[in-house]
Scaffold this motif. Structure first.
Motif, PDB file in Angstrom:
ATOM      1  N   SER A 429     -11.017  -6.166 -92.867  1.00 28.61           N
ATOM      2  CA  SER A 429      -9.867  -6.863 -92.296  1.00 28.61           C
ATOM      3  C   SER A 429      -8.624  -6.012 -92.570  1.00 28.61           C
ATOM      4  CB  SER A 429      -9.707  -8.250 -92.925  1.00 28.61           C
ATOM      5  OG  SER A 429      -9.257  -8.158 -94.273  1.00 28.61           O
ATOM      6  N   PRO A 430      -7.497  -6.277 -91.892  1.00 27.61           N
ATOM      7  CA  PRO A 430      -6.307  -5.408 -92.037  1.00 27.61           C
ATOM      8  C   PRO A 430      -5.725  -5.378 -93.450  1.00 27.61           C
ATOM      9  CG  PRO A 430      -6.161  -6.716 -90.042  1.00 27.61           C
ATOM     10  CD  PRO A 430      -7.328  -7.251 -90.804  1.00 27.61           C
ATOM     11  N   SER A 431      -5.729  -6.474 -94.136  1.00 32.29           N
ATOM     12  CA  SER A 431      -5.347  -6.625 -95.546  1.00 32.29           C
ATOM     13  C   SER A 431      -4.267  -5.666 -96.032  1.00 32.29           C
ATOM     14  CB  SER A 431      -6.593  -6.549 -96.429  1.00 32.29           C
ATOM     15  OG  SER A 431      -7.245  -5.300 -96.302  1.00 32.29           O
ATOM     16  N   VAL A 432      -4.656  -4.637 -96.789  1.00 33.08           N
ATOM     17  CA  VAL A 432      -3.706  -3.771 -97.491  1.00 33.08           C
ATOM     18  C   VAL A 432      -2.851  -2.910 -96.569  1.00 33.08           C
ATOM     19  CG1 VAL A 432      -5.006  -3.709 -99.637  1.00 33.08           C
ATOM     20  CG2 VAL A 432      -5.543  -2.068 -97.838  1.00 33.08           C
ATOM     21  N   LEU A 433      -3.172  -2.878 -95.279  1.00 31.86           N
ATOM     22  CA  LEU A 433      -2.347  -2.136 -94.326  1.00 31.86           C
ATOM     23  C   LEU A 433      -1.268  -3.026 -93.724  1.00 31.86           C
ATOM     24  CD1 LEU A 433      -5.132  -0.136 -92.424  1.00 31.86           C
ATOM     25  CD2 LEU A 433      -3.789   0.587 -94.411  1.00 31.86           C
ATOM     26  N   THR A 434      -1.156  -4.233 -94.233  1.00 27.44           N
ATOM     27  CA  THR A 434      -0.259  -5.224 -93.643  1.00 27.44           C
ATOM     28  C   THR A 434       0.586  -5.912 -94.714  1.00 27.44           C
ATOM     29  OG1 THR A 434      -1.743  -7.131 -93.911  1.00 27.44           O
ATOM     30  CG2 THR A 434      -2.101  -5.726 -91.987  1.00 27.44           C
ATOM     31  N   ASN A 435       1.462  -6.792 -94.250  1.00 25.09           N
ATOM     32  CA  ASN A 435       2.097  -7.751 -95.142  1.00 25.09           C
ATOM     33  C   ASN A 435       0.988  -8.690 -95.622  1.00 25.09           C
ATOM     34  OD1 ASN A 435       3.366  -9.966 -96.310  1.00 25.09           O
ATOM     35  ND2 ASN A 435       4.881 -10.211 -94.690  1.00 25.09           N
ATOM     36  N   MET A 436       0.660  -8.627 -96.903  1.00 24.32           N
ATOM     37  CA  MET A 436      -0.479  -9.382 -97.411  1.00 24.32           C
ATOM     38  C   MET A 436      -0.347 -10.877 -97.188  1.00 24.32           C
ATOM     39  SD  MET A 436      -2.952  -7.501 -98.466  1.00 24.32           S
ATOM     40  CE  MET A 436      -3.904  -8.689 -99.410  1.00 24.32           C
ATOM     41  N   MET A 437       0.865 -11.385 -97.235  1.00 27.37           N
ATOM     42  CA  MET A 437       1.044 -12.826 -97.049  1.00 27.37           C
ATOM     43  C   MET A 437       0.679 -13.243 -95.628  1.00 27.37           C
ATOM     44  SD  MET A 437       1.887 -14.118 -99.940  1.00 27.37           S
ATOM     45  CE  MET A 437       2.845 -15.613 -99.873  1.00 27.37           C
ATOM     46  N   THR A 438       1.003 -12.406 -94.658  1.00 29.63           N
ATOM     47  CA  THR A 438       0.620 -12.679 -93.273  1.00 29.63           C
ATOM     48  C   THR A 438      -0.894 -12.734 -93.138  1.00 29.63           C
ATOM     49  OG1 THR A 438       2.611 -11.572 -92.439  1.00 29.63           O
ATOM     50  CG2 THR A 438       0.788 -11.848 -90.895  1.00 29.63           C
ATOM     51  N   SER A 439      -1.567 -11.763 -93.759  1.00 29.05           N
ATOM     52  CA  SER A 439      -3.028 -11.703 -93.666  1.00 29.05           C
ATOM     53  C   SER A 439      -3.699 -12.820 -94.447  1.00 29.05           C
ATOM     54  CB  SER A 439      -3.514 -10.335 -94.175  1.00 29.05           C
ATOM     55  OG  SER A 439      -3.133  -9.315 -93.282  1.00 29.05           O
TER      56      SER A 439
END
Length: 532
Positions: A429-439
């Protein structure tokens, strides 16, 4: 009340960070009997363990927060653009108190075994204390960066001074005054700690293996009107953020760094440098896929390093050799300026390999560095480390065995042969490449919707089809293969852990593409999953 031995529940959540807290609140609101088992002594996950000096989030505070409750996001007031660890931890505690979650969280409880019972089709969990809990669903909220990586350095156990890992920092104040400090590692945690430790240490030796790209934070106190404007438009801004690649409210500067003139490109980079933060990654859409475009960003930061760092030899050592963004982009305040201080010394481990630690020093190359205190900023066994520390046994073998050659999952949410086991922000999943709260919020919402679907259709078990899992992994690996992110040894690939299979673990396709796929699953009545 907190569950006692031999308790049967609808769901058990492992981990009381932001994922576990939100999942618990969601399950309780749906009427499920649920509990969180947390190894630490309080909530917060990452923000409970990482208390090192300078620790703060590199996602802006107004959006490093939950959006599921309008009342919550209106009542909480952040003080700074980038919140410090204590403020983030206070926020987590506030959420637990506000939604009356504390009675369903058990602290100082480390899960060691999770076994699927084929007869009653439930998960059995066992803790270090021997407590056993049975549950229909097990939800892993163990975090992506929660298993510290301790380096194998000869003589480290012989050191008679103080040793601290940034990922397991003590609650008491660590004193650096009048001491020779050694920091080993210069990723995000090390870079934040270095700028603070340098302020009071007699001497700070920084042992660097690989230089990283660092952009300024330009942190500041939040203006009351700015906060009011965001709060009045929170729902709109959060929805816009979901439409961006990283789930952050960053606008792209354009499709390609090569499609604009040199002046336009430099103006864009300069604007983002002066604004500060991770928005630099969004300057142009092709920075992670086109080597020539990437080079323009790398050269811009190289020039900034040479402008800031006065000593040419030191500046040379601080300039990254890999592509921009290949490793996680670091955000800090005054990092490069720190190397202009007379009490700071950079040790390049490529020129002077770290040989061993003695009772009072570190030997690198032909030099000996007298040391009173060592800070291990050596990162984490990312994405899979925390999961693999628990013996998770499914229908046919353990998760660790299945993931021996790299994690295999469908959407980063579930893995074939492990029914009713969900992983929040798991690999794939996108996880660490994203705003973690969004994910985190997206995964909690998806899992909750799935459980309601199961309940309404009287299903008791769910797991992904093997074909769907394999197809997703092929897709994920193919996208990663087209990216420059796989061109260096990063923790995204597990390259910092000896013996770990090199596989790009997060999904690189971006938040909008990923969310669409997850929504398609729901609309198709979960066609990629098996129910019974």
């Amino acid at each position: 009340m907190v569950a006692k031995s031999d308790t049967e529940l609808d769901a058990v959540i492992v981990g009381a960070g932001f994922a576990g807290i939100h999942m618990l609140n969601s399950l309780m609101s749906l009427g499920y009997s649920a509990i969180v088992l947390e190894a630490g002594d309080e909530v917060g996950g990452t923000w409970n363990w990482n208390r090192y000096p300078g620790a703060r989030c590199d996602t802006e505070s107004m959006f490093y927060s939950y959006g599921f409750s309008e009342a919550l996001q209106q009542e909480w007031n952040w003080s700074e653009r980038y919140p410090k660890q204590p403020e983030i931890l206070s926020y987590a505690k506030h959420v637990v108190e506000r939604f009356n979650l504390s009675n369903n969280i058990k602290f100082n409880t480390r899960v060691i075994n999770i076994n699927w019972n084929k007869k009653n089709r439930k998960w059995g969990l066992e803790t270090e204390e021997g407590e056993r809990i049975s549950a229909n669903f097990c939800i892993m909220a163990t975090g992506c960066l929660s298993s510290p990586n301790y380096p194998n350095i000869e003589g480290l156990d012989d050191f008679e001074g103080e040793i601290y890992h940034t990922g397991r920092w003590p609650k008491y104040d660590v004193v650096f005054d009048n001491k020779n400090i050694a920091v080993i590692g210069n990723g995000s945690s090390g870079i934040q700690a270095i700028t603070e430790i340098a302020k009071t240490a007699s001497l700070l030796n920084i042992f660097q293996r690989t230089p990283n790209y660092v952009v300024p934070a330009h942190n500041r106190r939040l203006d009351a009107q700015e906060v009011a404007d965001i709060k009045s438009n929170y729902s709109i801004l959060r929805e816009k953020a979901k439409e961006t690649y990283s789930g952050n409210f960053f606008e792209s500067g354009g499709p390609s760094a090569l499609a604009v003139s040199l002046d336009e490109r430099m103006t864009e980079y300069e604007s983002r440098w002066n604004n500060g933060g991770l928005c630099f990654m969004a300057a142009y859409d092709d920075l992670q896929f086109n080597a020539e475009a990437n080079k323009t960003a790398a050269e811009f930061i190289e020039n900034k390093i040479r402008e800031i760092v006065k000593d040419k030899k030191t500046a040379d050592k601080l300039i990254p050799k890999n592509s921009f963004g290949c490793k996680r982009l670091c955000v800090a305040s005054g990092y490069y300026e720190t190397f202009n201080l007379s009490n700071v010394n950079l040790v390049d481990l490529n020129e002077n390999p770290l040989k061993r630690v003695t009772h009072n020093s570190i030997n690198a190359g032909d030099s000996e560095y007298k040391t009173d205190l060592i800070v291990l900023a050596t990162g984490f066994d990312a994405m899979t480390g925390a999961l693999n520390k628990i013996n998770i046994s499914g229908i046919d073998g353990s998760l660790k065995e299945k993931w021996e050659n790299g994690p295999k999952s469908y959407l980063g949410l579930m893995s074939h042969n492990f029914p009713n086991l969900f992983t929040i922000t798991g690999p794939g999943s996108p996880s660490v490449l994203t705003n973690m709260m969004t994910s985190i919020e997206q995964h909690v919402e998806w899992i909750s919707t799935c459980l309601k679907y199961m309940q309404s259709n009287r299903f008791t078990c769910i797991e992904p089809h093997l074909k769907a899992e394999n197809t997703w992994m092929e897709h994920s690996n193919s996208l990663a293969g087209d990216s420059l992110r796989i061109t260096c040894n990063s923790w995204y690939l597990g390259a910092n852990i000896p013996g770990k299979k090199r596989v790009f673990m997060p999904y690189i396709g971006g938040v909008p593409t990923y969310r669409k796929k997850c929504e398609e699953e729901v609309l198709s009545d979960y066609s990629g999953f098996i129910f019974n």
